[in-house]
Write an enzyme that holds these catalytic residues in place. Structure first.
Site, short mmCIF file in Angstrom:
data_model
loop_
_atom_site.label_atom_id
_atom_site.label_comp_id
_atom_site.label_asym_id
_atom_site.label_seq_id
_atom_site.Cartn_x
_atom_site.Cartn_y
_atom_site.Cartn_z
N LYS A 1 0.72 -1.38 0.12
CA LYS A 1 -0.13 -0.26 -0.04
C LYS A 1 0.71 1.09 0.32
O LYS A 1 0.29 1.89 -0.78
CB LYS A 1 -1.43 0.13 0.89
CG LYS A 1 -1.66 1.57 1.69
CD LYS A 1 -2.88 1.51 0.40
CE LYS A 1 -3.31 2.93 0.70
NZ LYS A 1 -4.17 3.57 -0.24
N LYS B 1 0.95 11.51 5.65
CA LYS B 1 1.52 10.34 6.52
C LYS B 1 1.83 8.68 5.53
O LYS B 1 2.92 8.20 6.15
CB LYS B 1 -0.03 9.76 7.03
CG LYS B 1 0.04 8.89 7.76
CD LYS B 1 -1.37 7.95 8.64
CE LYS B 1 -1.79 7.29 6.72
NZ LYS B 1 -3.24 6.73 6.98
P1 NAD Z 1 -10.92 10.15 7.07
O1 NAD Z 1 -10.25 10.88 8.43
O2 NAD Z 1 -12.31 10.83 6.66
O3 NAD Z 1 -11.64 8.62 8.33
C1 NAD Z 1 -11.37 8.33 9.68
C2 NAD Z 1 -12.68 8.03 10.24
O4 NAD Z 1 -12.25 6.96 11.80
C3 NAD Z 1 -13.05 8.82 11.38
O5 NAD Z 1 -14.73 9.24 11.13
C4 NAD Z 1 -13.54 9.62 12.50
O6 NAD Z 1 -13.75 9.76 13.12
C5 NAD Z 1 -13.00 7.89 12.87
N1 NAD Z 1 -12.45 7.50 13.87
C6 NAD Z 1 -10.68 8.16 14.95
N2 NAD Z 1 -11.20 7.55 15.80
C7 NAD Z 1 -11.50 6.61 16.44
C8 NAD Z 1 -11.71 5.98 17.34
N3 NAD Z 1 -10.75 5.45 18.49
N4 NAD Z 1 -13.41 5.23 16.88
C9 NAD Z 1 -14.08 5.15 16.15
N5 NAD Z 1 -13.87 6.17 14.59
C10 NAD Z 1 -12.65 6.38 14.87
O7 NAD Z 1 -9.77 8.57 6.44
P2 NAD Z 1 -10.30 8.19 5.39
O8 NAD Z 1 -9.64 9.34 4.26
O9 NAD Z 1 -12.04 7.60 5.49
O10 NAD Z 1 -9.29 6.92 5.44
C11 NAD Z 1 -9.44 6.12 6.71
C12 NAD Z 1 -8.31 4.94 6.07
O11 NAD Z 1 -8.23 5.22 4.57
C13 NAD Z 1 -6.43 6.10 6.36
O12 NAD Z 1 -6.31 5.34 7.40
C14 NAD Z 1 -6.41 6.14 4.71
O13 NAD Z 1 -5.16 6.17 4.93
C15 NAD Z 1 -6.93 5.27 4.14
N6 NAD Z 1 -6.44 5.13 2.77
C16 NAD Z 1 -8.31 6.35 2.58
C17 NAD Z 1 -7.70 6.53 1.14
C18 NAD Z 1 -8.81 7.89 0.61
O14 NAD Z 1 -8.74 8.21 -0.35
N7 NAD Z 1 -9.37 8.58 1.50
C19 NAD Z 1 -8.26 5.65 -0.11
C20 NAD Z 1 -6.91 4.74 0.54
C21 NAD Z 1 -7.05 4.30 2.11
#
Ligand code: NAD
Length: 288
Positions: free
Chosen positions: A170, A239
């Site tokens: 990833k 990150k």
């Molecule tokens: P985001 O910040 O939109 O979502 C994360 C969610 O986790 C938030 O809604 C937050 O409230 C929740 N959260 C945080 N701490 C928590 C806890 N202790 N208990 C319960 N909920 C909690 O992030 P995202 O863009 O959805 O990305 C999520 C993951 O996927 C990340 O690791 C990111 O690197 C990865 N990712 C993102 C994308 C993208 O295009 N956005 C693509 C591939 C991978």
């Protein structure tokens, strides 16, 4: 298991559409997000008020959390839950190889199977259920989850048995994706300076050898349109690039390009904190 129940923790930009597709697929689903579950929960899902409540309700819990520290904390809460039903945690977050190995050790000690399974394809891919899952964990566990995986992902890959291998794939992928977005921004600006039209330039590149995910998707769909809506923030990409750089340096593999790309994304996130990654085009064009 006929009466399997699933859990989903973290209903953000990626988690909400993935959970919605699982619920739409008819799988019983319990969800929690600490920023507010009810407004993020998909139709048909059971809304719960804590990580422990999900761990008591679901056999398999999916996580989509911001980073390794949060993921490890949530994994610890699941492992420690009294009356836990959860036997498998599938971590879809990008946490880096070290955090995945730590989460695996934490789960193993509690008799829970941890699967390092990051995703790629962006928010649009999550909505369309076309994303890639990079599953590093037991193959038989993956086979047993293929039906639910198919409900939210188009490309489930088994990439290895060892936690950390999914993360390695990833972060190298995101290094390539971040490089493509930054390099395409520079190339487009040069083209415009020569009197070329942005759409024509992209059409030609996309029929030529310079094509990449930025020229094929992000520029035509999100920069040219002015929507800047890839659904992935500069903070999360910075990150991922930091994780890539640290891990490649530790592995002793070359990092000359990665260091230049990292500097650019860090500067972009510092100047425009938490922007959509497509805004790097404006940052490169206009500066801070
Ligand atoms: P985001 O910040 O939109 O979502 C994360 C969610 O986790 C938030 O809604 C937050 O409230 C929740 N959260 C945080 N701490 C928590 C806890 N202790 N208990 C319960 N909920 C909690 O992030 P995202 O863009 O959805 O990305 C999520 C993951 O996927 C990340 O690791 C990111 O690197 C990865 N990712 C993102 C994308 C993208 O295009 N956005 C693509 C591939 C991978």
């Amino acid at each position: 298991m006929a009466d399997r129940k699933f859990g989903f923790i973290g209903l953000g930009q990626m988690g909400a559409p993935m959970a919605a597709n699982i619920a739409r697929g008819g799988f019983p689903l319990a969800v929690f997000d600490r920023a507010g579950t009810a407004e993020r929960a998909p139709a048909g899902a059971q809304v719960l008020d804590s990580v422990a409540a999900v761990a008591r309700a679901a056999d398999t819990v999916f996580l989509s959390l911001p980073d390794g520290a949060v993921s490890l904390a949530v994994v610890g809460e699941i492992a420690d839950t009294d009356g836990r039903r959860t036997g498998v945690v599938v971590d879809l977050s990008t946490v880096g190889p070290e955090a995945a190995r730590a989460a695996d050790a934490r789960c193993r000690a509690a008799g829970v199977t941890y699967v390092d399974a990051p995703v790629s394809g962006g928010q649009a891919g999550a909505r369309a259920a076309t994303i890639t899952v990079m599953w590093a964990g037991p193959r038989d566990v993956m086979d047993g989850h293929m039906d639910v995986l198919r409900s939210f992902c188009g490309n489930p890959f088994h990439v290895g048995e060892a936690p950390g291998q999914g993360q390695a794939l990833k972060i190298l992928n995101n290094f390539l994706s971040g490089t493509a977005m930054a390099a395409t921004s520079e190339a487009v600006l040069y083209g415009l300076s020569q009197g070329l039209d942005m759409k024509t330039l992209l059409d030609v590149v996309n029929a030529s050898t310079g094509q990449n995910t930025a020229s094929r998707d992000k520029f035509p769909q999100r920069v040219l349109t002015g929507t800047f809506d890839a659904g992935f923030t500069t903070a999360l990409l910075a990150k991922d690039l930091g994780l890539y750089l640290d891990n490649a340096a530790a592995a002793g593999t070359p990092t000359a390009v990665a260091r230049a790309v990292m500097d650019l994304w860090r500067a972009c996130d510092a100047a425009r904190p938490g922007s959509d990654i497509t805004r790097v085009y404006e940052f490169i064009r206009d500066g801070a």
